[in-house]
Motif scaffolding. Structure first.
Motif: not given
Lengths: 223, 176, 445
Positions: C246-248, C281-285, C332-335, C374-378
């Protein structure tokens, strides 16, 4: 007339009184150095004059208008449109290239990206930093950082330029170049310049000096 | 530092006559006290007597005929010996500034007013020097001379600020 | 050792505000982890059939799965804790260097680092276990009739094991976290350059995707014999590959957004992401995983609704519980993102204050934070949701049914929730932003 004036300004941080009823007046086009030992309230005066901070008591006037009573949004707008501000160490956005950093004020003002970038490049050229336009701050030397910061402050053609120890982290020769760049551009636009410095040699570039001691002026010394 | 050494140093470039030496001294050390021609002449004679310079001929430009001097081997050795030495770092504090601060304290009980006036005078002089330095066409010698003077004035100002703070502290201690 | 404990106590008293916050957040994370692990242990310990409204925990056959799901909730907590451990890392590294300078051996410094995290974990675990047991016994006396044969008490052995897992993990991560700084006692932190992910990590997606497809087709979900499913399988491979790095994906999205940015806010947001996409990336994965599971769950729900038209309490509460668990995971990931914002603001405070001093309105700086989200999560959430609904195409082609439309809005909802969590984290950071750009931060340090 864009006269800048502080009247009986007081400001405290917790128990320390930074300014204790200070008054100072700066005429349009003047180059003024604010000097004094550390802790004398130099930076606080600059923050109050530039509308970054509001004094607790007293008044700050700019161009015949009282600015210390304006709300944050109005003061922000004033700073963006009338003032240019340079700090020690440049304080650039680390992730952006030099040219993007310089273009920021125009972008925040709603100009298109291409236009802003073109203007920014021209200013970097003016500042003698065209060769590092696409480098990021981490790759720049102290002098280059400061030139980019000056270009960023000048890009909106401000009426007043505030500089807080602009040469603080530089050696004499690099500092001299930054100062002549700043003052040269100010003279061309007949802008007012307010420099906070502890360096007497920097103060010697100004027309006049305001010496602060413990939050008040120690006597203004006319040129 | 002696005038003899300066003249010898200037002669290491090529033989020169007395007037030329005076002019070059004033040009290359701008801001230094200008040299009187008589002083140049007397010094050259002394150097000739000691075998450090010798007469190499005469020259005539648009004025009177002038004696041209050249440096001897002994003279060259003397210059390099001199350059190898260092200047004694301020052996005595002989600044009138210092005397005034002390005497202002003795006679008037406070040096504050004097220090502030002196600061403004110093800064005024620094402004002049800065303006000269920033003016177009300043020569390297002028730049170096201005920097030299600026740094010394700056040192004075910093000492004055320290003096003010020290006096303040002492006064407060005495009152407390 | 006892003198080292004294030093640790002295240090914990003198910590900066951010460090105290870190200790508290770590304890909170440990508490959450303890809850989830105790929950899992609790479900495993249940015997006999219970009230249907307990959903998958009521039936002995689905208990293992339920416990596993509860255990999986550790993942977002781990992401959260990882982010927390980075909070105020500059302060921490400075301190560790100073300790080395004061004569501590590398081993001692490492031990001190371990003691710090262990202390927080211990507090969190004990608080977590105590509150769990308390709440559970309260719920038991309220919900269950006294005559019920079901034993729903937490077995002490499993409980202790769960607590030990949390504490040991914290201790080990604390011991490891100091490894980059202990090398030198110089005042300047010599942090070994952050390694880029190894090349093979990027190819991990391929076998992982293959395994997922094989498992799915083995379960009869994805009949590989049809051509359309082969295409679907390819798409899934790609998606899984992207989601595993997800980081990439975040960096890519940031580069595109930065290149096209027309406003200063978008440019700033994109460039900040591009420079440091890893925390996102870590969190969004984890968020992405929740979104995918959510989408698949939607499909599962459709399947059951279509075949049984059932509104039995067992299924209803199962659906609700699964969605609830996913929601908790996303929250939790959001926090964790919120904590990342805190670190970003801590590091960039003077820079942002300078922008504000130069006339950038604070609202614009707030938008920088939201746009980062927005840019990262979408893209991550969209891809994750897509991955979840891909099997739908295949089975809808096999057995068309109106219920098969249900997973679409469900997946959309899940993706929306993921993005919303990221934006919410940005919104919650407003107060901190306000503090970071206060003129006090302009004073030359």
């Amino acid at each position: 007339m864009n006269t800048l004036e502080a009247r009986q300004v007081e400001k405290a941080f917790g128990r320390t009184h930074a300014l204790r009823g200070l008054s100072a007046k700066i005429e349009p086009g003047e180059i003024v150095a604010i000097t004094g030992p550390s802790g004398s309230g130099k930076s606080t005066l600059l923050h109050c004059l530039s509308g970054i901070m509001r004094p607790e008591t007293g008044e700050v006037h700019y161009a015949g208008e009282r600015i210390d009573t304006l709300d944050e949004a109005a003061r922000t707008k004033l700073r963006r449109e009338h003032f240019g501000i340079v700090f020690q160490f440049g304080r650039l956005v680390p992730e952006l290239t030099a040219v993007e950093n310089v273009a920021l004020p125009l972008l925040f003002d709603g100009h298109g990206r291409e236009e802003a970038t073109t203007v920014a490049r021209a200013w970097l050229e003016e500042a003698g930093a065209a060769d590092v336009a696409d480098a990021r701050p981490a790759e720049l030397s102290g002098g280059q950082l400061q030139r980019v910061a000056v270009a960023r402050a000048l890009i909106t053609s401000p009426k007043v330029i505030f500089a807080d120890e602009p040469t603080g982290a530089l050696d004499s020769v690099a500092g001299e170049r930054v100062l002549s760049l700043l003052l040269g551009a100010a003279r061309v636009n007949s802008a007012t310049v307010v420099i906070v410095t502890h360096d007497n040699r920097v103060a010697a570039y100004a027309d006049r000096e305001i010496v602060l001691r413990d939050g008040v002026t120690a006597g203004e010394v006319m040129a | 530092m002696s005038i003899g050494h300066i003249l010898l140093g200037l002669l290491t470039e090529r033989p020169k006559h007395g007037y030329e030496l005076k002019r070059e001294h004033d040009e290359r050390l701008p801001g230094a006290k200008p040299l009187a021609y008589g002083q140049v002449y007397a010094t050259l004679q002394r150097l000739q007597r000691d075998g450090k310079v010798a007469i190499s001929g005469t020259a005539q430009e648009s004025g009177p005929e002038r004696t041209v001097y050249e440096i001897t081997g002994e003279g060259t050795a003397d210059v390099h010996r001199w350059l190898a030495e260092i200047e004694q770092p301020a052996p005595f504090i002989s600044s009138p500034l210092f005397a005034r601060v002390v005497l202002a304290l003795v006679a008037e009980g406070s040096a504050d007013g004097y220090l502030l006036r002196q600061r403004s005078a110093h800064l005024e002089r620094m402004r002049e020097l800065t303006a000269r330095k920033s003016s177009a066409g300043a020569s390297v010698g002028e730049l170096l001379a201005a920097d030299y003077a600026l740094h010394h004035l700056d040192a004075d100002l910093r000492w004055m600020e320290t003096a003010r703070q020290r006096i303040d502290e002492l006064t407060r201690e005495i009152r407390a | 050792m006892s003198s080292l404990l004294t030093v640790a106590r002295m240090l914990s008293h003198g910590g900066s505000r951010a460090e105290r916050t870190r200790a508290r957040l770590m304890a909170a994370g440990a508490m959450l982890a303890t809850w989830f692990l105790l929950g899992a242990a609790n479900v495993l310990a249940l015997r006999g059939r219970l009230n249907e409204w307990l959903g998958p925990a009521s039936d002995p056959g689905t208990r293992r799965g339920t416990a596993l799901a509860l255990g999986l909730l550790i993942l977002p907590v781990a992401a959260f804790l990882h982010q927390v451990s980075r909070l105020a890392s500059a302060d921490r590294e400075r301190r560790l260097c100073a300790l080395r300078l004061a004569g501590a051996t590398p081993a001692q410094v490492r031990l001190l680092g371990g003691l710090e995290t262990t202390r927080s974990a211990l507090i969190g675990t004990v608080a977590g276990a105590a509150s769990y047991v308390l709440l559970q016994s309260a719920a038991r006396s309220l919900l269950l009739d006294p005559g019920s044969p079901a034993d729903v008490a937490v077995p002490p052995l499993l409980c202790a094991a769960a607590m030990a897992i949390v504490i040991v993990t914290a201790a080990v991560s604390g011991l490891l976290s100091g490894r980059q700084v202990v090398a030198t006692p110089l005042g300047v932190t010599l942090r070994t350059a952050r390694r880029r992910p190894r090349r093979y990590v990027r190819w991990l997606g391929l076998p992982a995707g293959l395994i997922v497809i094989v498992v799915l087709s083995g379960a009869g979900v994805l009949p590989l014999t049809r051509p359309i499913t082969t295409v679907l399988a390819g798409a899934m491979l790609l998606t899984i590959g992207l989601l595993l790095s997800p980081s990439s994906l975040v960096r890519l999205s940031a580069r595109v957004a930065g290149g096209r940015a027309r406003s200063a806010e978008t440019l700033l947001a994109a460039r900040a992401l591009q420079a440091d996409p890893r925390p996102w990336g870590r969190t969004l994965s984890v968020v992405g995983l929740a979104v995918t599971i959510g989408s698949v769950a939607g499909w599962e729900q459709a399947e059951i609704l279509a075949t049984r038209r059932a509104t039995e309490p067992f299924w209803l509460s199962s659906f609700i519980l699964v969605d609830l668990a996913l929601l908790v995971g996303i929250a939790v990931a959001g926090s964790a993102l919120f904590v990342h914002h805190a670190e970003y603001l801590l590091e960039n405070g003077p820079m942002l204050a300078t922008l504000q001093a130069a006339g950038t309105p604070e609202t614009a700086l707030r938008r920088v934070l939201t746009r980062q989200a927005l840019i990262a999560a979408t893209p991550v959430c969209t891809l994750a949701a897509l991955l979840g609904v891909l099997p739908l195409g295949a089975s809808a082609a096999v057995r068309p049914n109106v219920w098969y439309l249900w997973p679409l809005p469900h997946a959309l909802l899940m993706a929306g929730l993921g993005v919303a969590a990221a934006i919410l984290a940005a919104t919650c950071s407003r107060r901190r932003l306000h503090r970071s750009v206060s003129p006090v931060r302009l004073r030359t340090e």
